[in-house]
Design a protein around this motif. Structure first.
Motif, mmCIF file in Angstrom:
data_model
loop_
_atom_site.group_PDB
_atom_site.id
_atom_site.type_symbol
_atom_site.label_atom_id
_atom_site.label_comp_id
_atom_site.label_asym_id
_atom_site.label_seq_id
_atom_site.Cartn_x
_atom_site.Cartn_y
_atom_site.Cartn_z
ATOM 1 N N LEU A 19 14.075 7.515 5.434
ATOM 2 C CA LEU A 19 13.365 8.193 4.357
ATOM 3 C C LEU A 19 13.887 7.738 2.991
ATOM 4 C CD1 LEU A 19 11.354 10.368 3.404
ATOM 5 C CD2 LEU A 19 13.233 12.030 3.608
ATOM 6 N N ALA A 20 15.206 7.688 2.836
ATOM 7 C CA ALA A 20 15.786 7.229 1.579
ATOM 8 C C ALA A 20 15.395 5.782 1.293
ATOM 9 C CB ALA A 20 17.307 7.374 1.627
ATOM 10 N N ALA A 21 15.407 4.940 2.324
ATOM 11 C CA ALA A 21 15.041 3.536 2.148
ATOM 12 C C ALA A 21 13.568 3.388 1.775
ATOM 13 C CB ALA A 21 15.344 2.758 3.430
ATOM 14 N N PHE A 22 12.725 4.265 2.299
ATOM 15 C CA PHE A 22 11.291 4.223 1.975
ATOM 16 C C PHE A 22 11.074 4.373 0.474
ATOM 17 C CE2 PHE A 22 7.304 6.486 1.161
ATOM 18 C CZ PHE A 22 6.390 5.654 1.780
ATOM 19 N N TRP A 23 11.788 5.299 -0.156
ATOM 20 C CA TRP A 23 11.620 5.518 -1.597
ATOM 21 C C TRP A 23 12.260 4.400 -2.423
ATOM 22 C CZ3 TRP A 23 7.881 8.581 -1.953
ATOM 23 C CH2 TRP A 23 7.772 9.759 -1.188
ATOM 24 N N GLN A 24 13.240 3.711 -1.848
ATOM 25 C CA GLN A 24 13.988 2.706 -2.611
ATOM 26 C C GLN A 24 13.644 1.272 -2.217
ATOM 27 O OE1 GLN A 24 18.271 3.617 -3.033
ATOM 28 N NE2 GLN A 24 17.861 5.601 -2.099
ATOM 29 N N ARG A 25 12.555 1.080 -1.475
ATOM 30 C CA ARG A 25 12.307 -0.256 -0.907
ATOM 31 C C ARG A 25 11.822 -1.291 -1.923
ATOM 32 N NH1 ARG A 25 7.878 2.859 0.173
ATOM 33 N NH2 ARG A 25 5.820 1.892 0.382
ATOM 34 N N TYR A 26 11.351 -0.850 -3.090
ATOM 35 C CA TYR A 26 10.951 -1.794 -4.132
ATOM 36 C C TYR A 26 11.911 -1.684 -5.312
ATOM 37 C CZ TYR A 26 6.516 -1.687 -1.575
ATOM 38 O OH TYR A 26 5.551 -1.741 -0.606
ATOM 39 N N PRO A 27 12.257 -2.811 -5.926
ATOM 40 C CA PRO A 27 11.927 -4.172 -5.506
ATOM 41 C C PRO A 27 12.853 -4.656 -4.393
ATOM 42 C CG PRO A 27 13.241 -4.231 -7.495
ATOM 43 C CD PRO A 27 13.020 -2.773 -7.189
ATOM 44 N N ASN A 28 12.402 -5.669 -3.664
ATOM 45 C CA ASN A 28 13.233 -6.331 -2.666
ATOM 46 C C ASN A 28 12.785 -7.785 -2.562
ATOM 47 O OD1 ASN A 28 11.403 -6.782 -0.182
ATOM 48 N ND2 ASN A 28 11.042 -4.606 -0.626
ATOM 49 N N PRO A 29 13.599 -8.647 -1.955
ATOM 50 C CA PRO A 29 13.269 -10.085 -1.929
ATOM 51 C C PRO A 29 11.984 -10.424 -1.188
ATOM 52 C CG PRO A 29 15.578 -9.705 -1.351
ATOM 53 C CD PRO A 29 14.919 -8.368 -1.348
ATOM 54 N N TYR A 30 11.442 -9.471 -0.427
ATOM 55 C CA TYR A 30 10.260 -9.751 0.379
ATOM 56 C C TYR A 30 8.986 -9.145 -0.214
ATOM 57 C CZ TYR A 30 14.164 -10.546 3.524
ATOM 58 O OH TYR A 30 15.350 -10.972 4.069
ATOM 59 N N SER A 31 9.081 -8.570 -1.411
ATOM 60 C CA SER A 31 7.934 -7.853 -1.978
ATOM 61 C C SER A 31 7.463 -8.449 -3.292
ATOM 62 C CB SER A 31 8.297 -6.376 -2.188
ATOM 63 O OG SER A 31 9.300 -6.249 -3.192
ATOM 64 N N LEU A 162 12.050 -2.977 4.110
ATOM 65 C CA LEU A 162 12.635 -1.694 4.491
ATOM 66 C C LEU A 162 14.033 -1.894 5.075
ATOM 67 C CD1 LEU A 162 12.052 1.377 4.742
ATOM 68 C CD2 LEU A 162 11.283 0.910 7.079
ATOM 69 N N GLU A 163 14.185 -2.917 5.908
ATOM 70 C CA GLU A 163 15.499 -3.219 6.482
ATOM 71 C C GLU A 163 16.492 -3.606 5.383
ATOM 72 O OE1 GLU A 163 14.471 -6.253 9.213
ATOM 73 O OE2 GLU A 163 13.634 -4.867 10.715
ATOM 74 N N TYR A 164 16.005 -4.315 4.366
ATOM 75 C CA TYR A 164 16.862 -4.694 3.234
ATOM 76 C C TYR A 164 17.345 -3.441 2.507
ATOM 77 C CZ TYR A 164 18.119 -6.718 -1.319
ATOM 78 O OH TYR A 164 18.764 -7.070 -2.479
ATOM 79 N N ALA A 165 16.424 -2.495 2.239
ATOM 80 C CA ALA A 165 16.799 -1.250 1.570
ATOM 81 C C ALA A 165 17.759 -0.443 2.436
ATOM 82 C CB ALA A 165 15.547 -0.432 1.252
ATOM 83 N N LEU A 166 17.528 -0.431 3.736
ATOM 84 C CA LEU A 166 18.424 0.285 4.656
ATOM 85 C C LEU A 166 19.826 -0.302 4.619
ATOM 86 C CD1 LEU A 166 16.208 0.945 7.812
ATOM 87 C CD2 LEU A 166 17.576 2.663 6.598
#
Length: 207
Positions: A19-31, A162-166
């Motif tokens: 859940l925390a990663a869902f809110w924090q997933r942007y930005p990331n290297p894959y987006s 999502l895995e990156y944020a996790l």
């Protein structure tokens, strides 16, 4: 008829971290295709459900054959609404996303359910489905096939994001991190110069 997509995956992380990663997933290297994100509405209901509506701006690169068919001045940005409901009692996150513009060319409606795996509480189950349709006479089928292929590619990138944020959460955050803390630190990317639709009114319906 349209095209339908369905998948189920196990995320080897507990629900509150997902859940925390869902809110924090942007930005990331894959987006790189995600340009902006903005919260339009948020409410905690009397039943303690968190309702959110966000506006995402994404790029819309057309395939070569479509570049020759559709006008060059057609906007390449796609505005996507994301509705979500967090239920802390059942440990579920339900989302629905759909595009606001280019609906004649293609409409993509996606629903996701993130829920705690009761057989393995340290894991999270993700069920995803999407329906892709087009109203372009004579070209609907190839457009839908392209849309399905593009959706599969973007979802693979979304999972990596999502895995990156996790991984960042698990490396940097204290072990007692909860979903509401992750949400409060949600990052806001600056708007691009182009105008984007906005709304502060309560949505009539969620998910």
């Amino acid at each position: 008829m349209g095209r339908y997509f369905h998948s189920e995956v196990n995320i080897k992380s507990p629900w509150h971290q997902v859940l925390a990663a869902f809110w924090q997933r942007y930005p990331n290297p894959y987006s790189a295709h995600v340009l902006t994100e903005d919260v339009l509405y948020r409410e905690v209901t009397p039943s303690n459900h968190l309702l959110s509506r966000r506006l995402l701006t994404k790029t819309n690169r057309l395939p070569g054959w479509a570049e020759r068919v559709f006008p060059a001045h057609m906007a390449r940005a796609v505005y996507v609404l994301e509705d979500s409901i967090v239920d802390p009692h059942t440990h579920t996150l339900t989302t629905k996303t759909w595009n606001l513009n280019h609906n004649t060319l293609m409409t993509v409606v996606e629903r996701c359910l993130f829920e705690e795996d009761h057989s393995q509480p340290s894991w999270t189950k993700l069920r995803r489905e999407a329906f892709i349709s087009s109203a372009v006479y004579g070209l609907a089928r190839p457009i839908q096939e392209f849309g399905l292929a593009r959706f599969k590619s973007n979802q693979a990138k979304a999972m990596k994001g999502l895995e990156y944020a996790l991984s960042k959460i698990q490396t940097e955050a204290p072990p007692h991190l909860h979903g509401d803390q992750g949400e409060s630190s949600e990052k806001h990317k600056p708007l691009s110069p182009q105008a984007t639709p906005t709304s502060t009114q309560k949505p009539k319906q969620f998910v």
